[in-house]
Scaffold this motif. Structure first.
Motif, PDB file in Angstrom:
ATOM      1  N   ASP A   1     -38.802  -1.975 -31.563  1.00 11.68           N
ATOM      2  CA  ASP A   1     -37.821  -1.114 -30.898  1.00 11.68           C
ATOM      3  C   ASP A   1     -36.717  -0.684 -31.863  1.00 11.68           C
ATOM      4  O   ASP A   1     -36.304   0.470 -31.871  1.00 11.68           O
ATOM      5  CB  ASP A   1     -37.207  -1.852 -29.695  1.00 11.68           C
TER       6      ASP A   1
ATOM      7  N   SER B   1     -38.085   2.063 -34.111  1.00 14.18           N
ATOM      8  CA  SER B   1     -38.221   3.317 -33.355  1.00 14.18           C
ATOM      9  C   SER B   1     -36.862   3.926 -33.045  1.00 14.18           C
ATOM     10  O   SER B   1     -36.681   5.135 -33.111  1.00 14.18           O
ATOM     11  CB  SER B   1     -38.995   3.063 -32.048  1.00 14.18           C
TER      12      SER B   1
ATOM     13  N   ARG C   1     -43.578   5.043 -30.258  1.00 12.20           N
ATOM     14  CA  ARG C   1     -43.107   3.712 -29.866  1.00 12.20           C
ATOM     15  C   ARG C   1     -44.243   2.945 -29.163  1.00 12.20           C
ATOM     16  O   ARG C   1     -44.489   1.779 -29.463  1.00 12.20           O
ATOM     17  CB  ARG C   1     -41.893   3.840 -28.948  1.00 12.20           C
TER      18      ARG C   1
END
Lengths: 253, 469
Positions: free
Chosen positions: B37, B40, B50
């Motif tokens: 995360d 991304s 993602r």
């Protein structure tokens, strides 16, 4: 003192076997000496020991180039000091061309940072190849790889001519040569004779000495010289055979 | 020779330096969904990427280590101690003047800007996770050639990127391809329009500066119909006591009639695990040539492959590996024939020095229904010292009776008598050794671009220096 390759009371062992026994010989520069003798008498051992082959141990005695001892030098240092050995069985080096190999050897003789003049080098290489009747295509062929016996020996003489040693040892250069190749190789050697080169020609047969006429002939038996003389000794040996030498050696002992 | 000015300076001492870390972006140590995360987020990626990353992470976590066939040394990689994303900026600069000083100095010491001026059509320079610099000569860009970092490529050309990304090498291909798919960053993106022939090489240089770090670049090259491109990559890292991980995925697509030549000179420091997946799809009448030189790293596992999908496609792998003490070069090639009249050629030469170990793994597959396919494989190994090691694992599956395969393998040693012979001519023992090693690879390096064959020769000389005596 005259410049010379001087071998003094040399003793050489292979493993625990003594091959060269208290051997002494002086080859003045500008002279060509021949060593003859039966197989297994130590002729090639002498050549390799002088060149510094790691399997051949010099237990005592000395070898000097123009008064400087070489026996504590590395193999390549002896070469650069002026000693050249034309091998009986030249090695194949795959992927390393004749031109690059000789060039590397020549470069090794230049001071650090200095580089060979390439055009001059190739000019000289081609001239010497022409003289030895080696096809110019050979420059890009790998050293000795797939060469005939005659090609290998001519390549040895080419290296001799390109490296300009002070003293050259020719170890059975005639073996495996037909008469034409023998003539070419001998002419190549004769062209190098002169005040700047001393040579030791090792041979089993008298035949080579018809073409490379020696100043002196030495007969070797059981690791030492048993008889020396001029070129007529080679002919005498040819007619009487090696048994004659055996007798001389045994009587001396 | 005047080639000295064309040298790509990548000898090991030259690469063994580092600068203090000044990363603005750091995903921290260890790998979990939060790491993905973070990557991304900072890159501002679309959801599809993602999701792609997260699926890949799952695959990576589920897949076992391939130690049932590969070396157990892989178990020494501690995935929890590695940092997966380190960057100063996400966007590459188009001028060296805008690149941060220490990064610019790094590449200057490696001679990159100089080479760019001299003979390259474009350069990308990656520093840790992102490209710091990327530029293509105007004349080449005018033809419509795209060359940029993958991060930028994904932002600026999603329509091309998405079409090919992950299509040549699926996420689940192997554990390290899955790892790369989860945390990929950087790498090159190239698109060459139909009929365009890029006359000078495009070059990427991958630099790892940070410790406890993993570099996961993703390269995608698409050569459209009838186009031609040469891509070269180099890499170095400073030597750390801890392990560094480099796990790239490289996908090439050669459209009908296209030609791609991909050249690697891998010279990572000897603490780097280099686990790379490289594969190409070759469509009808196209040619893909991998030139793969592995000199550095602790462990390299890399088998560049070509899927010969279109009739008359041709795949080639020319591989040179040099394994010194504490190194294992596990390299090879894959040729998957999937159309009639496809041809492939694999030539591998490995040199093992000291306690170095080299391994060749080759896979050639020609299914029964095809005809007119040909493969030639030659792998030669040279052992320098008595404790050097080499292994060969060829796997050739050829069905049907209308195809032709030829395989040759050899193992040789530089003998003491050869060294004596060369030394007798005045060469030092080390010079004699490096001359014979260069002789061993000579017929292969002759096919390399001049800059690389000169550089390779010099690298081999450096490696051979300490190997004798």
């Amino acid at each position: 003192m005259r410049a010379s390759l001087e071998i003094k009371n040399l003793n050489v062992m292979i493993g625990d076997k003594q091959i060269i026994k208290d051997f002494s010989l002086t080859i003045p520069k500008s002279e060509v000496h021949a060593i003859m003798g039966p197989n297994g008498t130590g002729k090639s051992t002498l050549a390799k020991a002088l060149a510094g082959h790691p399997d051949y141990e010099i237990t005592s005695g000395d070898a000097l180039i123009d008064g400087e001892s070489i026996i504590n030098l590395e193999v390549d240092e002896r070469s650069r000091a002026g000693l050249f050995l034309a091998f009986q069985y030249p090695m194949e080096i795959p992927g390393v061309s004749i031109a690059n190999f000789i060039r590397a050897a020549r470069n090794a003789r230049l001071p650090e940072g200095e580089d060979l003049d390439a055009p001059a080098y190739y000019k000289e290489l081609y001239e010497k190849m022409d003289r030895l009747k080696i096809d110019r295509k050979f420059t890009s062929r790998s050293i000795n790889e797939g060469f005939s016996g005659g090609e290998k020996k001519r390549c040895e003489i080419l290296q001799l001519a390109m490296l300009n040693p002070k003293y050259a040892i020719l170890d059975e250069t005639d073996s495996g040569l037909d008469i034409d190749a023998l003539k070419i190789v001998s002419e190549g050697v004769n062209a190098l004779r002169g005040p700047e080169l001393g040579a030791l020609v090792i041979t089993h047969y008298q035949r080579l000495l018809d073409y490379i006429v020696p100043d002196k002939v030495h007969v070797m038996y059981d690791g030492r010289i048993v008889k020396s003389g001029d070129k007529s000794l080679a002919l005498e040996l040819e007619s009487k055979g090696y048994d004659w030498i055996k007798e001389i050696a045994e009587n001396a002992a | 020779m005047t080639t000295a000015t064309h040298n790509i300076e990548i000898d090991r001492d030259k690469g063994d330096f580092k600068y203090a870390e000044t990363h603005k972006f750091d995903a921290g140590v260890g790998l979990n969904e939060g790491t993905v995360d973070y990557i991304s987020d900072v890159k501002g990626e679309d959801d599809w990427i993602r999701d792609f990353r997260k699926r890949a992470l799952k695959v990576f976590q589920d897949k076992p280590m391939p130690t049932h066939w590969a070396t157990k040394d892989l178990e020494n990689i501690d995935f929890n101690k590695i940092r997966y994303y380190l960057a100063g900026d996400q966007r590459a600069k188009k001028s060296w003047d805008d690149v941060p000083d220490e990064v610019k100095e790094t590449f200057e010491r490696l001679g990159i800007p100089e080479n760019e001026r001299k003979f390259l059509a474009g350069v990308e320079a990656q520093f840790d996770s992102e490209a710091a610099y990327s530029n293509i000569k105007e004349a080449v860009a005018k033809d419509g050639v795209i060359f940029m970092g993958s991060t930028d490529g994904l932002m600026e050309h999603p329509e091309i990127f998405k079409k090919w990304f992950g299509k040549v090498i699926p996420t689940a291909d192997n554990k390290y391809a899955a790892l790369n798919s989860a945390v990929f960053s950087g790498g090159s993106f190239i698109y060459v329009p139909p009929g365009v022939k890029v006359s000078h090489p495009l070059q990427a240089y991958f630099r790892i500066n940070a410790e406890n770090f993993g570099q996961f670049e993703r390269t995608l090259i698409i050569a459209d119909e009838g186009s031609e491109v040469t891509y070269m990559e180099g890499c170095t890292a400073p030597k750390f006591d801890t392990a560094t991980l480099h796990s790239a995925v490289v996908e090439l697509v050669a459209m009908p009639g296209a030609k791609i030549e991909y050249i690697t000179v891998q010279n990572w420091s000897s603490n780097v695990f280099n686990l790379v997946t490289k594969r190409a799809i070759a469509h009808e009448g196209s040619v893909v040539k991998w030139i793969d030189c592995n000199i550095g790293s602790r462990l390299t596992m890399k088998y560049p492959g070509v899927i010969l999908k279109g009739r008359k496609a041709r795949g080639e792998v020319l591989s040179i590996a040099l394994a010194n003490d504490d190194q294992h070069q596990d390299t090879g090639a894959k040729m998957i024939h999937a159309a009639d009249d496809t041809t492939s050629n694999v030539i591998s030469k490995s040199i093992s020095v000291g306690k170095g170990r080299s391994t060749y793994r080759g896979q050639v597959r020609i299914p029964k229904h095809l005809k007119g396919c040909k493969n030639n494989t030659e792998c030669d190994a040279l052992l320098i010292n008595s404790d050097s090691r080499t292994d060969t694992y060829p796997a050739i599956t050829v069905r049907g009776d209308q195809n032709y395969v030829q395989h040759e393998a050899s193992v040789s040693k530089v003998s003491a008598e050869q060294i004596f012979y060369m030394q007798q001519r005045g060469l030092s023992e080390a010079d004699a050794m490096s001359l014979s090693v260069n002789g061993f690879v000579n017929d292969l390096t002759r096919q390399f671009p001049m800059e690389y064959s000169v550089e390779l020769k010099r690298l081999i000389e450096l490696e051979m220096e300490g190997s004798v005596g």
